[in-house]
Design a protein around this motif. Structure first.
Motif, short mmCIF file in Angstrom:
data_model
loop_
_atom_site.label_atom_id
_atom_site.label_comp_id
_atom_site.label_asym_id
_atom_site.label_seq_id
_atom_site.Cartn_x
_atom_site.Cartn_y
_atom_site.Cartn_z
N GLU A 1 0.84 -1.20 0.00
CA GLU A 1 0.00 0.00 0.00
C GLU A 1 0.88 1.25 0.00
O GLU A 1 2.10 1.19 0.07
CB GLU A 1 -0.91 -0.01 1.22
CG GLU A 1 -1.86 -1.19 1.29
CD GLU A 1 -2.87 -1.18 0.15
OE1 GLU A 1 -3.33 -0.09 -0.22
OE2 GLU A 1 -3.22 -2.27 -0.34
N LYS A 2 0.22 2.40 -0.02
CA LYS A 2 0.96 3.67 -0.06
C LYS A 2 1.28 4.18 1.34
O LYS A 2 1.05 5.35 1.66
CB LYS A 2 0.16 4.72 -0.84
CG LYS A 2 0.15 4.48 -2.34
CD LYS A 2 -0.40 5.68 -3.09
CE LYS A 2 -0.17 5.57 -4.57
NZ LYS A 2 -0.60 6.78 -5.30
N THR A 3 1.79 3.29 2.17
CA THR A 3 2.25 3.67 3.50
C THR A 3 3.55 2.94 3.78
O THR A 3 3.81 1.87 3.24
CB THR A 3 1.22 3.29 4.58
OG1 THR A 3 0.92 1.89 4.48
CG2 THR A 3 -0.05 4.09 4.44
N CYS B 1 7.64 0.03 -7.44
CA CYS B 1 7.24 -0.06 -6.04
C CYS B 1 8.42 0.32 -5.16
O CYS B 1 9.57 -0.04 -5.45
CB CYS B 1 6.78 -1.48 -5.69
SG CYS B 1 5.31 -2.01 -6.60
N GLY C 1 6.09 2.10 1.12
CA GLY C 1 5.26 3.01 0.33
C GLY C 1 5.11 4.38 0.96
O GLY C 1 5.48 4.62 2.11
N SER C 2 4.54 5.29 0.20
CA SER C 2 4.25 6.65 0.66
C SER C 2 3.13 7.18 -0.21
O SER C 2 2.58 6.46 -1.04
CB SER C 2 5.49 7.54 0.57
OG SER C 2 5.86 7.75 -0.77
N GLY C 3 2.81 8.46 -0.03
CA GLY C 3 1.77 9.05 -0.86
C GLY C 3 2.14 9.14 -2.33
O GLY C 3 1.28 9.43 -3.17
N TYR C 4 3.41 8.88 -2.66
CA TYR C 4 3.89 9.03 -4.03
C TYR C 4 4.06 7.71 -4.76
O TYR C 4 4.10 7.68 -5.99
CB TYR C 4 5.22 9.79 -4.03
CG TYR C 4 5.15 11.09 -3.29
CD1 TYR C 4 4.48 12.18 -3.84
CD2 TYR C 4 5.70 11.23 -2.03
CE1 TYR C 4 4.38 13.38 -3.15
CE2 TYR C 4 5.62 12.43 -1.34
CZ TYR C 4 4.96 13.50 -1.90
OH TYR C 4 4.86 14.68 -1.22
N VAL C 5 4.19 6.61 -4.04
CA VAL C 5 4.44 5.33 -4.68
C VAL C 5 4.01 4.21 -3.75
O VAL C 5 4.05 4.36 -2.52
CB VAL C 5 5.95 5.18 -5.04
CG1 VAL C 5 6.80 5.14 -3.78
CG2 VAL C 5 6.20 3.96 -5.89
N LYS C 6 3.54 3.12 -4.32
CA LYS C 6 3.19 1.95 -3.51
C LYS C 6 4.46 1.25 -3.03
O LYS C 6 5.49 1.30 -3.67
CB LYS C 6 2.35 0.97 -4.32
CG LYS C 6 0.93 1.42 -4.57
CD LYS C 6 0.13 0.33 -5.26
CE LYS C 6 -1.34 0.73 -5.41
NZ LYS C 6 -2.14 -0.36 -6.03
N ASN D 1 -1.91 3.13 7.44
CA ASN D 1 -2.50 2.27 6.42
C ASN D 1 -4.00 2.10 6.65
O ASN D 1 -4.81 2.28 5.74
CB ASN D 1 -1.78 0.91 6.45
CG ASN D 1 -2.28 -0.06 5.38
OD1 ASN D 1 -3.07 0.31 4.52
ND2 ASN D 1 -1.83 -1.28 5.45
#
Length: 1110
Positions: free
Chosen positions: A227-229, A273, A371-376, A605
């Motif tokens: 996920e994006k976290t 990713c 992950g982050s808000g920019y990439v999984k 998440n």
């Protein structure tokens, strides 16, 4: 800094880099350290003399008045030069001493001259009352050289060049650390006070903590679900000034190493990713940025000094489903990438070389794992991660072992077993389908065959193709498969979905058995089935297993298995498993290390999913309600579709009561108050109320579902008419809704902003958030470009109002520290993300099942589901579970291996929002002792004090009783209660204050223990002050008791006469028609949300109460 008076002129000399290279090649201690570079000038042909110069120092340290012996020979009139050059953490190549002399008479003669070196005081003395800032010297080089320049011009300032000298030499002097230097005798007389103050601290040597450039970013396994976290880390400047100087010098020539252990489950499904990467203050990728692509290759991106970026890709792919270590080292423009197995043998290695200069400043921004808000993030387990900030290390030099080898091996064994199970399920399903295809073509020609297929026994695979050993190993699985119907509802269903569906069926069968009467007795026999369900990818079973093994629910406690199944469930994105890990790392309990950044990765998440889940009316979701089993009024208000409260509300709603329609629709839409979730029925009541009653809240709610098409066909035109109608009636959320319409449907940002400004003035948090989005996206009318600072302020205001997305934004700012108004605070970030995660509908569904089971006296089911909810860290379930274990101790002893009451009340008081009765319970346990737990008077007083701070009069009363029994309360507890220090020494004054606060916190209109205790206290004080005789004291006490009894009787009669009549109607007899009650957050929990928002400032400043420890 160097003193101006001691800063001599700087001659032109060799570059600093060359000097440093020369010093690095000096011989080791014990060998000759002086080097002479003779230069043969153009003498007459028969001349045999050569100019030279030597330096001899007895003690090669930077000391004041050090003596150096200079031996030299000149073949011509010459000038002898002596110069010392120093380097500190702030400057390099600074001349600190210079001397020269001429020699024109002693030609061809070997001369020796003694010179006393004098250095600036800040280099050779310790700090004292006059020398305030001595400096740390890295190196001092003493140069000596001879030049054949005109002696007549000796007094003229010249720039003699060391490189052009006819003879030259140098030696390195060892710098003395500041606290090993002597004090300087200033030969001044200080005033007595100044001299005394200085002597108090003269011989104190501050101890600097040991600091290394090696940082253990992660020391525990992290389950990355793709996920994006991810885990956010931020690095500060070194406290050690030498290390910090090196770091700053390496910004344009990076030298660092990163080592990451990974257990990769699959490659990236799309694009890239994240594995690990750095994000700068402008929220852009910087050096390094390491990703995984669809084919398993490593993608490495760097930021260059000139401003653009450069990327490379490895020629080897990373292995799947095995532990390996990925090592990356950066040295200037050279990158080394290695993949290393568990045996520490290199599998693959590749080098990249660039002529470009890389830019790397690890303090300007933040570091991300996953992950982050920019990439999984990648779908994997992260093991230990080590980062060497200043060094490039070879594989053998890196110290980053896999610590928890048992857990690592258990994860490997789990996925090996699951590969077998998934293959069996897939092949079994394939064989059954193939067996059905043959007769299927005849069904339409033979009516009887069609009926047999439709209603008869389903096809089974009795002729197994699997060996006997495999059938015996998975006998329970094969038995279940034979009982299942594999007739597909959808022919396009793929194999993976089928496997998960089999896991779901197994899980539902197990939970049905466990929820029955005495069902928890079968936990041990259900574990293999839950393992099969988990292996099929149905990770609710994984969380069940984690809780079973961690709490000893029907089995022996096994921490390792509990951890493994928690990690597996979290990696599979099971919400409760993710929250369980977030909670354990937040509190640092059950052998989980306290790690706020890791806790935030899990909580954020689920917080993001909570926002998305609330817009999805499908799935097993229910509204999270704070209903305590000790609250009889709330328990009476729980109902069902055939319950009295629901039927009464339905009756009133049918009659056109707007408030009843509103409450009924909310209960059905969100699944509140024990009513099953039924969005379709809720929308009918929204529509009926909007049309019939003209209630603005119902009109707004119906407009929203029409806009979004939730449970009804979209109708934007009608939705807009209704929204305008509700806004015209002054409903703040409707005004905000109009702004939302202009923003999303018309792209008219000016009108959107106008409506949102009006709604914000009316107190709508959605409007505050939406205004923040306009500023963040750079589309606010009349304001050019993005303004993240203003946007963040609007987000914070929205968060204060309980807005989910606003709270998420603020928690992100706190964890990254990239926003000026939000200094980095990981604990605050976790608290905010946890608050949102605990509003997740799937968690609410489990809590609702537990509550319903409790109300139906289904004890096994209630215990099971409350344990599942409590282990996620939600406080209301923890205190409710402890209450059940108190109410049914036989049940707790029978099924739980842990001390249920102690464990969950202790968990409860460790929470930010713990209730006062939990503090009182733990206070009593510590005061009287609980089973195998020892007494602890101080801890009990801390618990009572915390209950008092929560406004519970019982806390003050208990503290007073502690004093009455001859004990004293520590001063820090009294300070925390804000009791005047002047009262601390007098027990009488303390008792008066505590009893008064007790009375003040209780119901003052009726007789309470606090009022009686206060009255009795005043009587005792009066009696002791007036009467001293023992006999009179006895008689007076007797009469006083009679007087108190009459007073109690009088007050009870008075209270009964003046108290209002109690209501006999059911709760919600007259539902409120307040406009705010139909916001997306339901009415029953609005008070809790408001409490959280109003107390945010207090939680921010002191999120973990200092009086409470787990």
């Amino acid at each position: 800094m160097w003193p101006p008076a001691e800063r001599p002129a700087v001659p032109r000399r060799t570059p600093l880099l060359l000097l440093l290279l020369l010093t690095n090649f000096l011989p080791s201690s014990g060998k000759e350290t002086l080097r002479t570079t003779p230069v043969t000038p153009q003498f007459e042909k028969n001349m045999n003399y050569v100019d030279f110069i030597h330096l001899n120092i007895l003690e090669k340290k930077v000391l004041n008045n050090s003596e150096v012996s200079v031996q030299y020979l000149c073949s011509k009139p010459c000038i002898v030069n002596l110069e010392a050059v120093a380097s500190s953490e702030f400057r390099t190549g600074v001349p600190v001493y210079r001397r020269r002399w001429k020699d024109e008479n002693s030609l061809y003669i070997n001369r020796t001259r003694q010179v006393h070196l004098k250095f600036p005081s800040i280099m050779v003395y310790r700090d004292d009352y006059i020398i305030r800032n001595s400096i740390i010297v890295h190196s001092v080089i003493l140069y000596a050289w001879i030049s054949h320049k005109s002696v007549s011009s000796y007094n003229v300032e010249q720039n003699e060049d060391y490189q052009d000298a006819v003879a030259k030499n140098y030696t390195v002097l060892e710098a003395v650390p500041p606290f090993e230097r002597p004090y300087k005798d200033h030969k001044v007389c200080l005033q007595w006070g100044a001299d005394y103050l200085w002597m108090l601290q003269a011989n104190k040597i501050p101890q600097c903590p040991h600091e290394s450039d090696g940082v253990q970013i992660l020391n525990f396994i992290y389950a990355s679900s793709g996920e994006k976290t991810g885990i956010v880390k931020k690095f500060e400047q070194f406290e050690n000034r030498e290390l910090e100087t090196v770091r700053q010098h390496q910004i344009d020539y990076p030298m660092f190493t990163v080592s990451v252990w990974l257990y990769l489950l699959q490659y990236c499904e799309k694009d890239l990713c994240g594995i690990l990467y750095f994000i700068d203050p402008k929220e852009m990728y910087s050096t390094p940025a390491v990703f995984l692509n669809e084919e398993g290759y490593v993608h490495i991106q760097m930021h260059l000094m000139r401003g653009d970026d450069l990327a490379v890709k490895t020629s080897f792919s990373l292995p799947l489903k095995q532990w390996f270590r990925l090592d990356l080292s950066f040295k200037g423009g050279q990158i080394e990438v290695s993949s290393i197995g568990k045996n520490l043998k290199i599998h693959y290695h590749q080098s990249f070389n660039f002529r470009e200069d890389l830019y790397y400043d690890d303090t300007a921004g933040y570091f991300v794992l996953g992950g982050s808000g920019y990439v999984k993030g990648i779908e994997a387990f992260f093991g230990p991660v080590k980062y060497y900030r200043l060094h490039v290390l070879e594989t053998e030099q890196i110290s980053n072992p896999l610590h928890d080898k048992e857990t690592v091996e258990q994860i490997e064994l789990y996925y090996e077993r699951c590969m077998d199970i998934q293959e069996i399920v897939y092949e079994y399903r394939y064989l059954v389908r193939q067996g059905e295809k043959a007769p299927r073509n005849c069904y339409y020609e033979n009516y009887y065959l069609e009926l047999i297929h439709k209603y008869g026994e389903k096809s089974k695979c009795k002729a197994f193709v699997w060996g006997k050993e495999l059938r015996e190993k998975y006998h329970t699985l094969f038995k279940l498969l034979q009982e299942m119907d594999f007739t597909p509802p959808d022919e396009s269903e793929d194999g993976r979905d089928t496997v998960v569906e089999v896991g779901r069926r197994i899980f539902e069968k197990v939970t049905k058995d466990l929820s029955s009467a005495n069902g928890l007795s079968n936990v041990g026999s259900s574990v293999p089935l839950l393992v099969d369900s988990s292996c099929c990818g149905y990770h609710k079973a994984s969380y069940f297993l984690a809780v079973i093994f961690e709490t000893g629910l029907g089995v022996s406690v096994d921490r390792t298995k509990g951890l493994v199944y928690s990690l597996v469930g979290a990696q599979g994105d099971e919400r409760l498993a993710v929250m369980n890990l977030g909670y354990k790392h937040y509190q640092g309990i059950n052998n989980y290390p306290l790690d706020l950044e890791l806790s935030y990765a899990y909580y954020s998440n689920i917080a993001i999913k909570t926002s998305l889940d609330q817009h999805t009316i499908k799935g097993e979701q229910a509204f999270v309600e704070t209903i305590r089993l000790m609250d009889d009024e709330l328990l009476k208000a729980q109902t069902k579709e055939d319950g009295d409260v629901f039927m009464w509300l339905k009756h009133e709603a049918t009659r056109g009561n707007a408030a009843a329609q509103q409450r009924l629709a909310q209960m059905l839409f969100w699944g509140q108050q024990g009513v099953a979730k039924n969005p379709e029925a809720a929308i009918e009541w929204y529509a009926k109320g909007a049309i019939e009653t003209e209630d603005p809240v119902l009109i707004y709610d119906y407009a929203i579902v029409l806009f979004k098409g939730q449970g009804v066909k979209k109708n934007t035109k009608l939705a807009l008419e209704l929204m305008k109608k509700a806004a015209a009636k002054g409903l703040p959320q409707a005004v905000n809704g109009l702004g939302w319409y202009y923003h999303n449907f018309k792209r008219d940002y000016r009108k959107a902003a106008e409506h949102w400004l009006v709604a914000e003035e009316l107190g709508n948090p959605d409007a505050s958030y939406n205004l923040g989005v306009l500023y963040l996206d750079g589309i606010y009318p009349g304001v050019p470009g993005r303004n993240q600072t203003v946007a963040a302020r609007y987000f914070y205001k929205a968060a204060q109002g309980g807005h989910i997305e606003g709270t998420l934004r603020c928690s992100l700012y706190y964890i990254t520290g990239n926003m000026e108004d939000f200094p980095r605070d990981p604990e605050k970030a976790v608290i905010w993300a946890k608050h949102i995660a605990e509003r997740n509908g799937y968690l609410g569904h489990v809590i609702r099942k537990a509550l319903n089971a409790y109300l139906e006296l289904s004890w096994d089911e209630a215990l099971l589901h409350y344990v599942l909810a409590a282990e996620t860290g939600i406080e209301v379930s923890q205190s409710n579970l402890a209450h059940i274990c108190e109410e049914r101790p036989d049940l707790a002893r029978k099924y739980l291996a842990t001390d249920c009451v102690w464990r969950y009340y202790n968990f409860s008081v460790s929470q930010v929002n713990a209730p006062s009765f939990a503090y009182l319970k733990m206070g009593d346990f510590y005061y009287y002792g609980y089973q195998n737990q020892s007494k602890d008077l101080e801890l009990s007083m801390r618990m009572y004090a915390q209950a008092a701070l929560e406004g519970d009069s019982q806390g003050f009363f208990n503290l007073a009783l502690v004093i009455e029994e001859g004990n004293s309360i520590p001063s820090y507890i009294l300070d925390h209660l804000e009791i005047d220090q002047a009262l601390h020494s007098s027990n009488t004054s303390l008792l008066q204050e505590l009893y008064y606060r007790c009375w003040n916190s209780s119901n003052q209109e009726s007789i309470s223990p606090c009022s009686l205790a206060l009255l009795y206290f005043y009587m005792r004080v009066f009696w002791n002050n007036i009467l001293q005789s023992t006999l009179i004291y006895f008689v007076g006490t007797f009469l006083l008791s009679i007087l108190v009894a009459f007073a109690v009787q009088y007050f009870q009669t008075f209270s009964a006469h003046n108290s209002p009549g109690t209501r006999s109607e059911p709760l919600l007899d007259e539902p409120s028609s307040s406009g705010n009650s139909s916001e997306d957050a339901a009415g029953l929990v609005q008070q809790d949300e408001s409490t959280f928002s109003n107390n945010l400032a207090q939680q921010d400043s002191n999120p973990q109460n200092p009086l409470v420890t787990s």
